[in-house]
Write a protein that holds these residues in place. Structure first.
Motif, mmCIF file in Angstrom:
data_model
loop_
_atom_site.group_PDB
_atom_site.id
_atom_site.type_symbol
_atom_site.label_atom_id
_atom_site.label_comp_id
_atom_site.label_asym_id
_atom_site.label_seq_id
_atom_site.Cartn_x
_atom_site.Cartn_y
_atom_site.Cartn_z
ATOM 1 N N ARG A 146 6.000 -33.947 -43.887
ATOM 2 C CA ARG A 146 4.816 -33.432 -44.570
ATOM 3 C C ARG A 146 3.618 -33.400 -43.625
ATOM 4 N N ALA A 147 3.432 -34.460 -42.841
ATOM 5 C CA ALA A 147 2.311 -34.507 -41.902
ATOM 6 C C ALA A 147 2.446 -33.428 -40.832
ATOM 7 N N ILE A 148 3.657 -33.232 -40.337
ATOM 8 C CA ILE A 148 3.876 -32.205 -39.311
ATOM 9 C C ILE A 148 3.625 -30.817 -39.887
ATOM 10 N N SER A 149 4.114 -30.549 -41.098
ATOM 11 C CA SER A 149 3.908 -29.225 -41.682
ATOM 12 C C SER A 149 2.432 -28.979 -41.990
ATOM 13 N N GLN A 150 1.697 -29.994 -42.426
ATOM 14 C CA GLN A 150 0.261 -29.833 -42.665
ATOM 15 C C GLN A 150 -0.473 -29.558 -41.359
ATOM 16 N N TRP A 151 -0.070 -30.222 -40.272
ATOM 17 C CA TRP A 151 -0.704 -29.989 -38.978
ATOM 18 C C TRP A 151 -0.517 -28.535 -38.549
ATOM 19 N N PHE A 152 0.711 -28.018 -38.721
ATOM 20 C CA PHE A 152 0.966 -26.632 -38.349
ATOM 21 C C PHE A 152 0.205 -25.662 -39.260
ATOM 22 N N ARG A 153 0.095 -25.975 -40.551
ATOM 23 C CA ARG A 153 -0.667 -25.106 -41.453
ATOM 24 C C ARG A 153 -2.131 -25.061 -41.060
ATOM 25 N N ARG A 154 -2.703 -26.238 -40.696
ATOM 26 C CA ARG A 154 -4.102 -26.261 -40.261
ATOM 27 C C ARG A 154 -4.283 -25.445 -38.993
ATOM 28 N N ARG A 155 -3.353 -25.550 -38.056
ATOM 29 C CA ARG A 155 -3.444 -24.775 -36.810
ATOM 30 C C ARG A 155 -3.335 -23.277 -37.101
ATOM 31 N N THR A 163 -6.000 -17.852 -37.588
ATOM 32 C CA THR A 163 -6.125 -16.578 -38.298
ATOM 33 C C THR A 163 -7.558 -16.421 -38.795
ATOM 34 N N PRO A 164 -8.178 -15.273 -38.537
ATOM 35 C CA PRO A 164 -9.565 -15.082 -38.989
ATOM 36 C C PRO A 164 -9.630 -14.924 -40.502
ATOM 37 N N ASP A 165 -10.640 -15.509 -41.091
ATOM 38 C CA ASP A 165 -10.849 -15.414 -42.528
ATOM 39 C C ASP A 165 -11.785 -14.240 -42.788
#
Length: 129
Positions: A74-83, A88-90
């Protein structure tokens, strides 16, 4: 016979996500071992560990190991989602930092020049959105 099998699996935790990780690692090492023979040694070690986990009667310890593994995933997937979000520009918001305290903030795009008050340090400043 069916009753014995049922009783056996009630005493043993069986396969969980952590065991599946070790199974995938074992299969990967055996396939790579076909190309590079010394990889069969770690594959055998992984297989012994995997079987000892699957047939262990200490369910509390196996559940704890599985919970730690899931928390790590879960921590690894959250880190990748944050990256991914950072890269990606909002298109809906303009992101910036407070010039006084550095607190990250956002403003909807397309409002022109906006007067902003920082929530953390209460400083006032203008920015374009």
């Amino acid at each position: 016979m069916a009753e014995r099998v049922k009783n056996f699996w009630q005493k043993h935790p069986g396969v969980d996500f952590y065991s599946l990780f070790w199974l995938i690692l074992f299969l990967l090492l055996t396939q790579l071992g076909r190309l590079y023979l010394p990889l069969f040694i770690p594959a055998g070690i992984v297989l012994v560990y995997l079987l000892s986990r699957v047939f262990s009667k200490n369910q509390e310890k196996r559940n704890l190991e599985n919970a730690r593994f899931l928390a790590l995933l879960r921590a690894i997937s959250q880190w990748f989602r944050r990256r991914k979000r950072a890269l990606t520009p909002d298109r809906e918001y303009y992101y910036f930092k407070c010039p006084n305290c550095g607190q990250p903030m956002r403003v909807p795009r397309g409002l022109g020049t906006v007067q902003i008050t920082c929530r953390s340090c209460s400083s006032h400043f203008e920015t374009k959105s």
